[in-house]
Every structure is written in structure tokens, then in C-alpha cells.
Write a protein that holds these residues in place. Structure first.
Motif, PDB file in Angstrom:
ATOM      1  N   ILE A   1      25.824  85.580  25.207  1.00 45.80           N
ATOM      2  CA  ILE A   1      25.075  86.002  24.927  1.00 45.80           C
ATOM      3  C   ILE A   1      24.185  84.954  25.493  1.00 45.80           C
ATOM      4  N   PRO A   2      22.602  85.257  26.251  1.00 43.84           N
ATOM      5  CA  PRO A   2      21.923  84.423  25.959  1.00 43.84           C
ATOM      6  C   PRO A   2      21.080  83.618  25.616  1.00 43.84           C
ATOM      7  N   HIS A   3      20.645  82.902  26.347  1.00 43.95           N
ATOM      8  CA  HIS A   3      20.222  81.640  24.815  1.00 43.95           C
ATOM      9  C   HIS A   3      19.271  82.359  23.786  1.00 43.95           C
ATOM     10  N   TYR A   4      18.045  83.095  24.750  1.00 46.90           N
ATOM     11  CA  TYR A   4      17.097  83.483  23.833  1.00 46.90           C
ATOM     12  C   TYR A   4      17.437  84.126  22.297  1.00 46.90           C
ATOM     13  N   HIS A   5      19.254  84.605  21.849  1.00 49.68           N
ATOM     14  CA  HIS A   5      19.742  85.151  20.991  1.00 49.68           C
ATOM     15  C   HIS A   5      20.612  84.262  20.292  1.00 49.68           C
ATOM     16  N   LEU A   6      20.624  83.286  20.802  1.00 48.57           N
ATOM     17  CA  LEU A   6      21.991  82.284  19.744  1.00 48.57           C
ATOM     18  C   LEU A   6      21.793  82.562  18.543  1.00 48.57           C
ATOM     19  N   VAL A   7      20.471  82.053  18.432  1.00 49.82           N
ATOM     20  CA  VAL A   7      19.894  81.620  17.025  1.00 49.82           C
ATOM     21  C   VAL A   7      20.406  82.721  15.768  1.00 49.82           C
TER      22      VAL A   7
ATOM     23  N   TRP B   1      17.013  67.974  31.544  1.00 48.57           N
ATOM     24  CA  TRP B   1      17.840  68.178  31.101  1.00 48.57           C
ATOM     25  C   TRP B   1      17.958  69.726  30.715  1.00 48.57           C
ATOM     26  N   ALA B   2      17.137  70.664  30.580  1.00 47.55           N
ATOM     27  CA  ALA B   2      16.433  71.252  30.225  1.00 47.55           C
ATOM     28  C   ALA B   2      16.778  72.243  31.564  1.00 47.55           C
ATOM     29  N   ILE B   3      16.362  72.298  32.968  1.00 47.56           N
ATOM     30  CA  ILE B   3      16.910  73.124  34.123  1.00 47.56           C
ATOM     31  C   ILE B   3      18.342  72.884  34.571  1.00 47.56           C
ATOM     32  N   PHE B   4      19.168  71.809  33.914  1.00 44.10           N
ATOM     33  CA  PHE B   4      20.776  71.779  33.639  1.00 44.10           C
ATOM     34  C   PHE B   4      20.877  72.818  32.992  1.00 44.10           C
ATOM     35  N   VAL B   5      20.181  73.055  31.637  1.00 46.88           N
ATOM     36  CA  VAL B   5      21.050  74.527  31.157  1.00 46.88           C
ATOM     37  C   VAL B   5      20.470  76.017  31.578  1.00 46.88           C
ATOM     38  N   VAL B   6      19.454  75.552  32.255  1.00 47.82           N
ATOM     39  CA  VAL B   6      18.759  76.810  32.739  1.00 47.82           C
ATOM     40  C   VAL B   6      20.681  77.415  33.960  1.00 47.82           C
ATOM     41  N   GLY B   7      21.043  76.396  34.857  1.00 48.33           N
ATOM     42  CA  GLY B   7      21.821  76.034  35.825  1.00 48.33           C
ATOM     43  C   GLY B   7      23.469  76.205  34.605  1.00 48.33           C
TER      44      GLY B   7
ATOM     45  N   ASN C   1      14.610  71.547  20.391  1.00 50.03           N
ATOM     46  CA  ASN C   1      15.519  72.809  20.547  1.00 50.03           C
ATOM     47  C   ASN C   1      15.075  74.143  20.774  1.00 50.03           C
ATOM     48  N   LYS C   2      13.781  74.044  21.525  1.00 45.73           N
ATOM     49  CA  LYS C   2      13.451  75.154  22.408  1.00 45.73           C
ATOM     50  C   LYS C   2      13.475  75.075  23.540  1.00 45.73           C
ATOM     51  N   VAL C   3      13.106  73.503  23.940  1.00 45.21           N
ATOM     52  CA  VAL C   3      12.818  72.895  25.511  1.00 45.21           C
ATOM     53  C   VAL C   3      14.110  72.711  25.586  1.00 45.21           C
ATOM     54  N   HIS C   4      15.318  72.071  25.134  1.00 46.86           N
ATOM     55  CA  HIS C   4      16.767  72.384  26.324  1.00 46.86           C
ATOM     56  C   HIS C   4      17.129  73.828  26.170  1.00 46.86           C
ATOM     57  N   HIS C   5      16.563  74.789  25.377  1.00 46.31           N
ATOM     58  CA  HIS C   5      17.230  76.267  25.073  1.00 46.31           C
ATOM     59  C   HIS C   5      18.076  76.478  24.650  1.00 46.31           C
TER      60      HIS C   5
ATOM     61  N   ARG D   1      40.148  79.496  17.179  1.00 42.38           N
ATOM     62  CA  ARG D   1      40.292  78.123  16.226  1.00 42.38           C
ATOM     63  C   ARG D   1      39.497  76.889  17.062  1.00 42.38           C
ATOM     64  N   GLY D   2      39.883  77.465  18.331  1.00 41.35           N
ATOM     65  CA  GLY D   2      39.029  76.686  19.657  1.00 41.35           C
ATOM     66  C   GLY D   2      37.580  76.490  19.133  1.00 41.35           C
ATOM     67  N   GLY D   3      37.300  77.269  19.244  1.00 41.04           N
ATOM     68  CA  GLY D   3      35.745  78.148  19.125  1.00 41.04           C
ATOM     69  C   GLY D   3      35.110  77.224  17.929  1.00 41.04           C
ATOM     70  N   LEU D   4      35.756  77.507  16.522  1.00 41.87           N
ATOM     71  CA  LEU D   4      35.502  77.442  15.263  1.00 41.87           C
ATOM     72  C   LEU D   4      35.483  75.052  15.174  1.00 41.87           C
ATOM     73  N   SER D   5      36.224  74.784  16.225  1.00 44.81           N
ATOM     74  CA  SER D   5      35.698  73.513  16.338  1.00 44.81           C
ATOM     75  C   SER D   5      34.567  72.375  16.692  1.00 44.81           C
ATOM     76  N   THR D   6      33.818  73.610  17.374  1.00 43.36           N
ATOM     77  CA  THR D   6      32.274  73.313  18.085  1.00 43.36           C
ATOM     78  C   THR D   6      32.096  73.109  17.059  1.00 43.36           C
ATOM     79  N   ILE D   7      30.666  71.974  17.429  1.00 40.82           N
ATOM     80  CA  ILE D   7      29.689  72.059  15.937  1.00 40.82           C
ATOM     81  C   ILE D   7      28.563  71.838  16.343  1.00 40.82           C
ATOM     82  N   ASP D   8      27.640  73.008  15.875  1.00 39.89           N
ATOM     83  CA  ASP D   8      26.194  72.858  15.994  1.00 39.89           C
ATOM     84  C   ASP D   8      25.290  71.926  15.556  1.00 39.89           C
ATOM     85  N   ARG D   9      24.323  71.286  16.117  1.00 39.50           N
ATOM     86  CA  ARG D   9      23.636  70.102  15.744  1.00 39.50           C
ATOM     87  C   ARG D   9      21.622  70.507  16.271  1.00 39.50           C
ATOM     88  N   ASP D  10      20.491  70.151  15.646  1.00 37.51           N
ATOM     89  CA  ASP D  10      19.464  70.234  15.225  1.00 37.51           C
ATOM     90  C   ASP D  10      19.163  68.760  15.974  1.00 37.51           C
TER      91      ASP D  10
END
Length: 403
Positions: A317-323, A96-102, A299-303, A285-294
Motif C-alpha cells: 500500500i502506498p504511503h499516501y493511503h496508509l492513514v 530520513w524522509a529520503i530514506f523512507v522514499v527508498g 507525520n507527513k514529512v516522513h510519509h 500475529r507477527g504483524g499485529l505486534s507492530t505499533i503505530d506512533r504519532d
């Protein structure tokens, strides 16, 4: 008040603040037009968060590949049925982490070099049997239309009229926990139920793609076929049982992760998430309908893909700057940001969230420009009937075998 009373007073105050926060959250109208713009959110993000470091991205990829190789080597060496289930969970999570790289390659957030993005994306997605360009293009459609009832591409709701025409097995496949969380390969082959036929991610003439994208899609399908051929050859050289244990079971775990995470990006919040159509829909408004999850340790395994609101609004934005980017826009978002429930080391709590959502969120009204999921009271009865029939078939099969 004595000193010993202070902790108890603080506890009661904390409880009151939590209850007040929950009430404020319940009263807040997430579907109301936000008082800020996409430009204001963009301006709040530090400039360095937009910078893509190719070498940093490659270092994360190398880390993932080394872990995948080490896990496979360890499992093959031990070949112990006590360890195999642990291996399947860990390796499936790494797939799954490999998928997130793709996924990052598809968005161009892996590198500023598009050719490198496409090359890496093609390799890593083919490894886990995903047609990179076919998925990349449909995922682009998802981001461009997130939160739109009809135009969204991934895990969007069905209109009631479409829902009513679905065969029982289609409803079960899309809306039944946990089976719906294993349907990603089917989605790649045929698309979503409401789009009709001709929405395969493998066919270059699919309705998902423009004619100019035909060669990209064909290339990805050929790479996918190459991986299938490699797996079939491995069945002859090392044996199908080894391929099953080392690759296919982790692949299924990866599919489960992929569906669970992407579903929960858009479903399962305590207060129903708004969906839009017509003039009420906008990219913001569509983007604000998405949900963050912990996801705890994962968290760090799947970037940090669970840090999803800022990703949907600004996918470059690269994944390492999302937080960091999320923290920067929180003051602007205010109550529009849904604070994720804190997870333990393993996000087991999200399984019940997905189950509850699939039991309640079945369709949306055909009418209205701001709609919310509704529940089909017949769905649970149909599911129960099919389960009973399956049980009776098993009893009959067992009886025949004994005779």
C-alpha cells in the motif's frame, strides 16, 4: 443539577471512561490468536488504497529534494552558528524522509514499475549511504518474519543464552540509550549480534542474500562507494568543514531518526509486546505486534511511516493511503489495535519511551513459543561502572594534559 455543574460532570465522566479504557487495555491479551483473518483485513480496505500513482510518488520525491536543496543553500548562504543547529535538525529529518522514499521503492509501493522502483531506490539510498539492495533484501526478511524471535531481522529480541554471551560493549551498543540509536551504520556493516559473522549488507556473498541476488548487492555497494568518493572529493574541493556541516551532521541526525522510529515500531508499548516462535507464530500475529506512533508535524514529512501496523501487514500500500487504510481496518482489529499516544508538534515524548524500553527490554527466554522481554538487573550496574571508568579516564587524561 445546575447548568454550571454540567462541564464538571462531563469531565468526571470522561476521566472514568479513560480509566475504564486503560483497564480494559491492561486486561486484554494481545498474544491471543485473533478472531479475524488477514483476508478479512484486506477486504476491509478500499480498493483505491491499493492503487500506486507513479506521478504522485514522484511529486513527493521532488518535494523532498527541493526542501533538501533549499535548506543546504540557505545554510551555506547564512553560515551562522545560530542557524546551523536548526539546519542540522531539519536537514537530518529530510534525509530520513529520503530514506523512507527508498523504503517505499524497496517494497514496490512507489510504482508498479519495478525498474523505476530500483532506480529511484538506488539513487536516494546511495545519497544517504545506505546500500539499497542489501538493505532491501534484509528488510524483506524482516517483513516476512516480523514478530518471530529467531527469524526476524530488524530490532528483534535476543535469546537469554545469546544475551549472556555478549561482550559488555556489545550490550551497551545494542541496549543503551541513546548510543544504540546511532548503531545503524554498524548494523549495515556486520549485522545483528546473534546472527554471527558474515551478515554484512555490502558483501555480495553475505549470508543475508541468495546467490541470484549477488549482482544486485554488488551494484548497490558500488553505488555506495561512488557516494563515498563524491564526499571525499567534496572535502578537497569545498573543504571538510563544509562537508561536515552540510552533510555529515544531518546524516547522523538521519541515523538517529531511522533507529528511533524503527525501534519504536516494535518496542516500548506500556504493555509488553508478544514475540513468537514455533507453531504460535504466524504472519498475521507477527504483524499485529507492530505499533503505530504519532509524530506530530513530522507525520507527513516522513510519509506517514509511523502508521505502521497496516504497512507491516500490507507493505504494497502506498504511503499516501496508509492513514485511510488504517481507519478502514480498525473496526476489524478491535482491541488488537494499540491507539498511539497523541504527539505535540515535535514528538519529544517518544524519547522517554525509547529510553524506558531500552532500560527494561533486554532479552527473552530461550523456552516457550510466546515470550515477552525481560530485564537484566545487572545491565544498569554494568552501564554505571563503565560510565564511572570513563569519567576517571577523562580526569586522568586531563591531569596528564595539564602536566
Amino acid at each position: 443539577m445546575t447548568t454550571s455543574d454540567a462541564p464538571e460532570m462531563q469531565r468526571h465522566q470522561s476521566v472514568r471512561q479513560t480509566e475504564a479504557g486503560k483497564k480494559l487495555e491492561q486486561d486484554f491479551d494481545y498474544s491471543a490468536p485473533p478472531p479475524f483473518t488477514i483476508a478479512e483485513l484486506r477486504a476491509a480496505i478500499p480498493k483505491h488504497c491499493w492503487v500506486k500513482s507513479t506521478w504522485r510518488s514522484i511529486s513527493y520525491l521532488i518535494r523532498d529534494l527541493l526542501v533538501v536543496a533549499a535548506l543546504a543553500a540557505g545554510a551555506a548562504y547564512l553560515d551562522n552558528w545560530i542557524f546551523w543547529p536548526i539546519y542540522w535538525f531539519l536537514q537530518g529529518t529530510m534525509f530520513w524522509a529520503i530514506f523512507v522514499v527508498g523504503h517505499d521503492c524497496g517494497h514496490g509501493s512507489f510504482s508498479d514499475n519495478q525498474s523505476l522502483n530500483y532506480f529511484i531506490g538506488q539513487i536516494v539510498h546511495s545519497f544517504i549511504l545506505v546500500p539499497f539492495h542489501g538493505w532491501r533484501i534484509s528488510h524483506r526478511t524482516h517483513h516476512a518474519n516480523h514478530g518471530h524471535v529467531e527469524n526476524d531481522e530488524s530490532w528483534h529480541p535476543l535469546n537469554e543464552s545469546v544475551y549472556e554471551t555478549l561482550a559488555p560493549q556489545s550490550r551497551l551498543g545494542r541496549l543503551t540509550y541513546p548510543w544504540s540509536l546511532f548503531m545503524f551504520p554498524v548494523y549495515l556493516w556486520v549485522g545483528t549480534p546473534d546472527k554471527g559473522v558474515g551478515h554484512s549488507h555490502y558483501h555480495p556473498d553475505s549470508a543475508l542474500f541468495q546467490p541470484k541476488e549477488r549482482s544486485d548487492v554488488l551494484t548497490s555497494t558500488l553505488c555506495w562507494l561512488g557516494m563515498v568518493a563524491l564526499l571525499l572529493n567534496s572535502c578537497f574541493t569545498v573543504g571538510p568543514i563544509w562537508v561536515l556541516k552540510l552533510y555529515f551532521v544531518p546524516y547522523v541526525v538521519n541515523v538517529f531518526w531511522l533507529a528511533l522510529v524503527t525501534y519504536l515500531h516494535h518496542h516500548g508499548y506500556d504493555k509488553k509486546v508478544p514475540w513468537y516462535r514455533g507453531k504460535e507464530w504466524s504472519y498475521l500475529r507477527g504483524g499485529l505486534s507492530t505499533i503505530d506512533r504519532d509524530y506530530g508535524l513530522i507525520n507527513k514529512v516522513h510519509h506517514d511511516i509511523g502508521t505502521h501496523v497496516v504497512h507491516h501487514l500490507f507493505p504494497a500500500i502506498p504511503h499516501y493511503h496508509l492513514v485511510e487504510a488504517t481507519e478502514a481496518i480498525k473496526p476489524v482489529l478491535g482491541s488488537y489495535y494499540r491507539v498511539p499516544e497523541k504527539s505535540g508538534p515535535i514528538p519529544i515524548h517518544l524519547l522517554s519511551v525509547a529510553k524506558k524500553s531500552m532500560e527494561e527490554d533486554h532479552f527473552v527466554s530461550d523456552q516457550g513459543e510466546i515470550v515477552f522481554y525481560q530485564t537484566d538487573p545487572k545491565h544498569s550496574r554494568v552501564k554505571t561502572t563503565i560510565n564511572v571508568l570513563s569519567f576517571e579516564e577523562e580526569l586522568l587524561y586531563g591531569s596528564l594534559m595539564r602536566n
